[in-house]
Design a protein around this motif. Sequence first.
Motif, PDB file in Angstrom:
ATOM      1  N   MET A   1      -1.636  -6.627  18.270  1.00 13.43           N
ATOM      2  CA  MET A   1      -1.129  -7.170  17.378  1.00 13.43           C
ATOM      3  C   MET A   1      -1.041  -6.404  16.203  1.00 13.43           C
ATOM      4  SD  MET A   1      -1.348 -11.276  15.765  1.00 13.43           S
ATOM      5  CE  MET A   1       0.059 -11.762  14.923  1.00 13.43           C
ATOM      6  N   ALA A   2       0.080  -6.198  15.451  1.00 12.20           N
ATOM      7  CA  ALA A   2       0.430  -5.358  14.449  1.00 12.20           C
ATOM      8  C   ALA A   2      -0.450  -5.777  13.213  1.00 12.20           C
ATOM      9  CB  ALA A   2       1.887  -5.129  13.933  1.00 12.20           C
ATOM     10  N   ASN A   3      -0.818  -4.907  12.395  1.00 11.27           N
ATOM     11  CA  ASN A   3      -1.567  -4.963  11.126  1.00 11.27           C
ATOM     12  C   ASN A   3      -0.740  -4.649   9.994  1.00 11.27           C
ATOM     13  OD1 ASN A   3      -3.171  -5.381   8.903  1.00 11.27           O
ATOM     14  ND2 ASN A   3      -4.975  -4.363   9.904  1.00 11.27           N
ATOM     15  N   GLN A   4      -0.369  -5.464   9.169  1.00 17.78           N
ATOM     16  CA  GLN A   4       0.657  -5.154   8.195  1.00 17.78           C
ATOM     17  C   GLN A   4       0.066  -3.889   7.121  1.00 17.78           C
ATOM     18  OE1 GLN A   4       1.715  -8.444   5.511  1.00 17.78           O
ATOM     19  NE2 GLN A   4       3.667  -7.311   4.927  1.00 17.78           N
ATOM     20  N   ARG A   5      -1.298  -4.101   7.030  1.00 16.88           N
ATOM     21  CA  ARG A   5      -1.981  -3.252   6.047  1.00 16.88           C
ATOM     22  C   ARG A   5      -1.957  -1.582   6.461  1.00 16.88           C
ATOM     23  NH1 ARG A   5      -7.567  -4.901   3.798  1.00 16.88           N
ATOM     24  NH2 ARG A   5      -7.800  -5.194   6.075  1.00 16.88           N
ATOM     25  N   THR A   6      -2.018  -1.470   7.835  1.00 21.38           N
ATOM     26  CA  THR A   6      -2.308  -0.270   8.393  1.00 21.38           C
ATOM     27  C   THR A   6      -0.947   0.241   9.055  1.00 21.38           C
ATOM     28  OG1 THR A   6      -2.972  -1.027  10.605  1.00 21.38           O
ATOM     29  CG2 THR A   6      -4.627  -0.456   8.725  1.00 21.38           C
ATOM     30  N   ASP A   7       0.111  -0.512   9.204  1.00 20.58           N
ATOM     31  CA  ASP A   7       1.360  -0.216   9.829  1.00 20.58           C
ATOM     32  C   ASP A   7       2.300  -0.089   8.818  1.00 20.58           C
ATOM     33  OD1 ASP A   7       0.269  -0.437  12.338  1.00 20.58           O
ATOM     34  OD2 ASP A   7       1.039  -2.438  12.990  1.00 20.58           O
ATOM     35  N   SER A   8       2.599   1.135   8.090  1.00 25.32           N
ATOM     36  CA  SER A   8       3.462   1.324   7.077  1.00 25.32           C
ATOM     37  C   SER A   8       4.333   2.483   7.505  1.00 25.32           C
ATOM     38  CB  SER A   8       2.891   2.008   6.020  1.00 25.32           C
ATOM     39  OG  SER A   8       2.016   3.042   6.117  1.00 25.32           O
ATOM     40  N   LYS A   9       5.486   2.713   6.798  1.00 23.56           N
ATOM     41  CA  LYS A   9       6.327   3.698   7.190  1.00 23.56           C
ATOM     42  C   LYS A   9       5.749   5.134   7.157  1.00 23.56           C
ATOM     43  CE  LYS A   9       9.821   0.823   4.578  1.00 23.56           C
ATOM     44  NZ  LYS A   9      10.545   0.845   3.204  1.00 23.56           N
ATOM     45  N   ASN A  10       4.754   5.362   6.343  1.00 22.10           N
ATOM     46  CA  ASN A  10       4.456   6.574   5.847  1.00 22.10           C
ATOM     47  C   ASN A  10       3.349   6.980   7.168  1.00 22.10           C
ATOM     48  OD1 ASN A  10       6.150   6.740   3.810  1.00 22.10           O
ATOM     49  ND2 ASN A  10       4.345   6.301   2.307  1.00 22.10           N
ATOM     50  N   LYS A  11       3.251   6.287   8.100  1.00 20.83           N
ATOM     51  CA  LYS A  11       2.235   6.476   9.271  1.00 20.83           C
ATOM     52  C   LYS A  11       0.798   6.381   8.675  1.00 20.83           C
ATOM     53  CE  LYS A  11       5.431   8.127  12.240  1.00 20.83           C
ATOM     54  NZ  LYS A  11       6.274   7.039  12.461  1.00 20.83           N
ATOM     55  N   GLY A  12       0.499   5.593   8.092  1.00 23.05           N
ATOM     56  CA  GLY A  12      -1.173   5.308   7.593  1.00 23.05           C
ATOM     57  C   GLY A  12      -1.330   6.050   6.531  1.00 23.05           C
ATOM     58  N   THR A  13      -0.680   6.123   5.349  1.00 26.08           N
ATOM     59  CA  THR A  13      -0.992   6.927   4.195  1.00 26.08           C
ATOM     60  C   THR A  13      -0.428   5.861   3.076  1.00 26.08           C
ATOM     61  OG1 THR A  13       1.165   7.748   3.923  1.00 26.08           O
ATOM     62  CG2 THR A  13      -0.491   8.932   4.744  1.00 26.08           C
ATOM     63  N   VAL A  14      -1.413   5.894   1.985  1.00 28.81           N
ATOM     64  CA  VAL A  14      -1.119   5.118   1.006  1.00 28.81           C
ATOM     65  C   VAL A  14      -1.198   6.009  -0.563  1.00 28.81           C
ATOM     66  CG1 VAL A  14      -3.725   4.583   0.623  1.00 28.81           C
ATOM     67  CG2 VAL A  14      -2.298   3.032  -0.334  1.00 28.81           C
ATOM     68  N   THR A  15      -0.275   5.613  -1.278  1.00 31.97           N
ATOM     69  CA  THR A  15      -0.001   6.622  -2.614  1.00 31.97           C
ATOM     70  C   THR A  15      -0.876   5.750  -3.859  1.00 31.97           C
ATOM     71  OG1 THR A  15       1.909   7.462  -1.721  1.00 31.97           O
ATOM     72  CG2 THR A  15       1.489   7.775  -4.167  1.00 31.97           C
ATOM     73  N   VAL A  16      -1.757   6.481  -4.297  1.00 36.87           N
ATOM     74  CA  VAL A  16      -2.695   5.833  -5.365  1.00 36.87           C
ATOM     75  C   VAL A  16      -2.281   6.634  -6.651  1.00 36.87           C
ATOM     76  CG1 VAL A  16      -4.844   5.086  -6.290  1.00 36.87           C
ATOM     77  CG2 VAL A  16      -4.125   5.328  -3.780  1.00 36.87           C
ATOM     78  N   THR A  17      -1.990   5.724  -7.805  1.00 38.37           N
ATOM     79  CA  THR A  17      -1.720   6.539  -9.270  1.00 38.37           C
ATOM     80  C   THR A  17      -2.847   6.001 -10.107  1.00 38.37           C
ATOM     81  OG1 THR A  17       0.608   6.872  -8.710  1.00 38.37           O
ATOM     82  CG2 THR A  17      -0.096   7.127 -11.037  1.00 38.37           C
ATOM     83  N   LEU A  18      -3.342   6.866 -11.005  1.00 34.11           N
ATOM     84  CA  LEU A  18      -4.284   6.436 -11.946  1.00 34.11           C
ATOM     85  C   LEU A  18      -3.478   5.855 -13.265  1.00 34.11           C
ATOM     86  CD1 LEU A  18      -7.101   6.164 -12.792  1.00 34.11           C
ATOM     87  CD2 LEU A  18      -7.184   8.371 -13.767  1.00 34.11           C
ATOM     88  N   LEU A  19      -3.579   4.771 -13.597  1.00 29.88           N
ATOM     89  CA  LEU A  19      -2.860   4.299 -14.592  1.00 29.88           C
ATOM     90  C   LEU A  19      -3.734   3.981 -15.944  1.00 29.88           C
ATOM     91  CD1 LEU A  19      -0.720   1.537 -12.664  1.00 29.88           C
ATOM     92  CD2 LEU A  19      -0.294   3.811 -13.236  1.00 29.88           C
ATOM     93  N   LYS A  20      -4.690   3.900 -15.739  1.00 30.56           N
ATOM     94  CA  LYS A  20      -5.858   3.569 -17.050  1.00 30.56           C
ATOM     95  C   LYS A  20      -7.051   4.451 -16.922  1.00 30.56           C
ATOM     96  CE  LYS A  20      -7.037  -0.415 -19.470  1.00 30.56           C
ATOM     97  NZ  LYS A  20      -7.521  -1.985 -19.465  1.00 30.56           N
ATOM     98  N   SER A  21      -7.527   4.724 -18.140  1.00 28.60           N
ATOM     99  CA  SER A  21      -8.692   5.553 -17.957  1.00 28.60           C
ATOM    100  C   SER A  21      -9.993   4.574 -17.459  1.00 28.60           C
ATOM    101  CB  SER A  21      -9.023   6.247 -19.278  1.00 28.60           C
ATOM    102  OG  SER A  21     -10.257   6.786 -19.336  1.00 28.60           O
ATOM    103  N   PRO A  22     -10.964   5.326 -16.690  1.00 27.51           N
ATOM    104  CA  PRO A  22     -12.094   4.699 -16.404  1.00 27.51           C
ATOM    105  C   PRO A  22     -12.999   4.813 -17.635  1.00 27.51           C
ATOM    106  CG  PRO A  22     -11.918   6.668 -15.133  1.00 27.51           C
ATOM    107  CD  PRO A  22     -10.783   6.581 -16.022  1.00 27.51           C
ATOM    108  N   THR A  23     -12.926   5.412 -18.648  1.00 30.19           N
ATOM    109  CA  THR A  23     -13.713   5.365 -19.922  1.00 30.19           C
ATOM    110  C   THR A  23     -14.017   4.259 -20.199  1.00 30.19           C
ATOM    111  OG1 THR A  23     -13.195   7.609 -20.332  1.00 30.19           O
ATOM    112  CG2 THR A  23     -14.226   6.630 -22.020  1.00 30.19           C
ATOM    113  N   GLY A  24     -15.021   3.586 -20.526  1.00 37.14           N
ATOM    114  CA  GLY A  24     -15.344   2.313 -20.886  1.00 37.14           C
ATOM    115  C   GLY A  24     -15.625   1.140 -20.106  1.00 37.14           C
TER     116      GLY A  24
END
Length: 68
Positions: A1-24
């Motif tokens: 059965m297909a897994n929605q989290r791992t079956d993506s258009k980009n063949k198993g990649t995820v794009t992550v962007t840092l939006l907020k500083s981890p300081t604090g």
Amino acid sequence: MANQRTDSKNKGTVTVTLLKSPTGFDGKQGIVVRSLGLRRIRHTVVLKDTPATRGMIHKVRHLVGVSE
């Protein structure tokens, strides 16, 4: 059965962007942000979509933005 989290258009990649500083926030969260490869705010990286990567993203979900 297909897994929605791992079956993506980009063949198993995820794009992550840092939006907020981890300081604090807990120091361990800063280590997780660095281990994801994020260096500064608005820095974006493309990572393999694995359970380990998803776990790290979950730990700092309030600091990053994710697109598949």
